[in-house]
Design an enzyme around this catalytic site. Structure first.
Site, short mmCIF file in Angstrom:
data_model
loop_
_atom_site.label_atom_id
_atom_site.label_comp_id
_atom_site.label_asym_id
_atom_site.label_seq_id
_atom_site.Cartn_x
_atom_site.Cartn_y
_atom_site.Cartn_z
N SER A 178 0.84 -1.19 0.00
CA SER A 178 0.00 0.00 0.00
C SER A 178 0.88 1.24 0.00
O SER A 178 1.77 1.38 0.85
CB SER A 178 -0.91 -0.01 1.23
OG SER A 178 -1.58 1.23 1.35
N ASP A 232 -6.45 -2.81 6.36
CA ASP A 232 -7.06 -4.10 6.68
C ASP A 232 -8.22 -4.41 5.74
O ASP A 232 -8.41 -5.54 5.31
CB ASP A 232 -7.54 -4.10 8.13
CG ASP A 232 -6.47 -3.62 9.09
OD1 ASP A 232 -5.29 -3.96 8.86
OD2 ASP A 232 -6.80 -2.91 10.05
#
Length: 313
Positions: A222, A254
Site C-alpha cells: 500500500s 485491513d
C-alpha cells in the site's frame, strides 16, 4: 472460510470534534466503539462483504468480553484464548479538518503458556480443507518472540493452508524465511524492511522484489494516496482508486487485505478489489468497514504499465 489471527487485538474508541485544544476540556460531537486490531478488521470487512470469517484472539478482562460480544453480533466466529492481562483500548481523535491523532495502548504481556495456547488453537481448529486463507495480522504483544509469526507460518503451511501476513519490523523479516503466500506492507513498513527511503513508485517496486527474494511469494504494498502495488512471480501490477474525502484511515489497509483475499488473493482482479475496499474504508467514520454498497469498483484503475519515476507523496 478465511481465518484471521490477531495476537494483540483492541477496542477502538473514536472521537470526532471540531478541533483539538491541548490542555483544555474537549467535547466530542460523535463517538463510537469498534472491535480493533488488524486481523479483527480483516474479519469484519470480509463478513461485511458476505464472506465467512473467523477470528482467533487472545482476550482478557472486561474489554476482551466486549470485543468478543461485538464481533459475535457482526456474525464473526470468535475463537478466544483466555489471557490474564486486559485487552487494550486504543483511542483515535478526528478533527474537523480530518487530522487524525491515534493513541495505541501496548496491550497485555502474554505468558509462554498463553502463546502456546494461541498457536495450538490455530493448529487444532483452523488448518482444515475448509480454510482458504489464514491471515496473520498486526504487531506482536509483549511476551512473544519476533520469530512467533515465522513459527506459525511454518506450522500452518505444513498443513496446506495459504498464509497472508500483515506485520512489520523484525517480525516481518523473520517470517519471510517461512515463505508466506502474501505479505502486505505499507510504504513505511516496506522502507523499513529494506533499510532505505522510498521516493518513487519504481523504488517501491524494487523494494517489493527484494522481499520476494527473501521469501515472500507475493507483495501487496500500500502506497497510501499513491495507490497499491502487487508484485509476484506472475507479474507486477499498479493500481489507483480516487477518494473524494478522507474521513478516517483507521483500518483502511485491513479492508484492502480483506478485499484482496476475498477475491482469490492473487492477480490484478484481487488487486482491484483491494483498492476498492481501501478507498471505501477511508471515507467511513472510525474503523467502520465497507459493505458492497460502499464500493466503487468501476473507479479503480489497474495496469502493468508501472510509472517507475512517479514521486511518492
Amino acid at each position: 472460510m478465511i481465518v484471521t489471527i490477531t495476537p494483540n487485538p483492541s477496542l477502538d474508541r473514536t472521537y470526532e470534534l471540531p478541533d483539538l485544544a491541548r490542555g483544555e476540556v474537549n467535547r466530542a460531537t460523535t463517538d463510537r466503539v469498534d472491535p480493533g486490531g488488524k486481523g479483527v478488521n480483516v474479519a469484519r470487512a470480509l463478513t461485511a462483504a458476505g464472506h465467512r470469517a473467523a477470528a482467533v484472539l487472545p482476550l482478557g478482562g472486561f474489554s476482551g468480553l466486549l470485543l468478543s460480544d461485538l464481533l459475535l453480533r457482526q456474525g464473526i466466529e470468535v475463537a478466544s484464548v483466555p489471557v490474564r492481562g486486559e485487552t487494550r483500548i486504543n483511542v483515535s481523535i478526528v478533527e474537523g479538518d480530518h487530522t487524525l491523532t491515534k493513541i495505541n495502548a501496548p496491550g497485555p504481556e502474554l505468558s509462554a503458556e498463553e502463546s502456546a495456547a494461541l498457536l495450538a488453537t490455530v493448529r487444532r481448529d483452523y488448518t482444515g480443507p475448509d480454510v482458504d486463507w489464514l491471515a496473520c495480522c498486526g504487531s506482536l504483544p509483549r511476551g512473544l518472540d519476533p520469530d512467533w509469526y515465522a513459527d506459525l507460518v511454518a506450522q500452518v503451511h505444513s498443513g496446506g493452508a495459504r498464509i497472508a501476513l500483515d506485520t512489520s519490523g523484525p517480525a516481518l523479516l523473520a517470517a519471510l524465511r517461512a515463505r508466506p503466500d502474501v505479505v502486505k506492507p505499507n510504504r513505511e513498513e516496506l522502507a523499513e524492511a529494506v533499510g532505505r527511503q522510498l521516493t518513487t513508485v519504481g523504488e517501491a517496486v524494487a523494494a517489493a522484489e527484494e522481499l520476494r527474494e527473501r521469501g515472500a511469494q507475493q507483495v501487496l504494498a500500500s502506497l497510501g494516496a499513491d495507490g497499491m502495488l502487487l508484485v509476484s512471480a506472475e507479474g507486477t501490477w499498479y493500481g489507483t482508486a480516487p477518494v473524494a474525502t478522507v474521513r478516517s484511515d483507521v483500518g483502511a489497509g485491513d479492508a484492502s487485505l480483506a478485499g484482496f483475499l476475498g477475491t482469490g488473493g492473487t492477480g490484478p482482479k484481487a488487486l482491484a478489489a483491494a483498492l476498492a475496499h481501501g478507498a471505501a474504508a477511508v471515507q467511513l467514520p472510525g474503523s467502520a468497514m465497507p459493505t458492497p454498497a460502499d464500493l466503487a469498483p468501476d473507479a479503480v484503475t489497474v495496469t502493468t504499465d508501472i510509472p517507475h519515476t512517479r514521486p511518492l507523496a
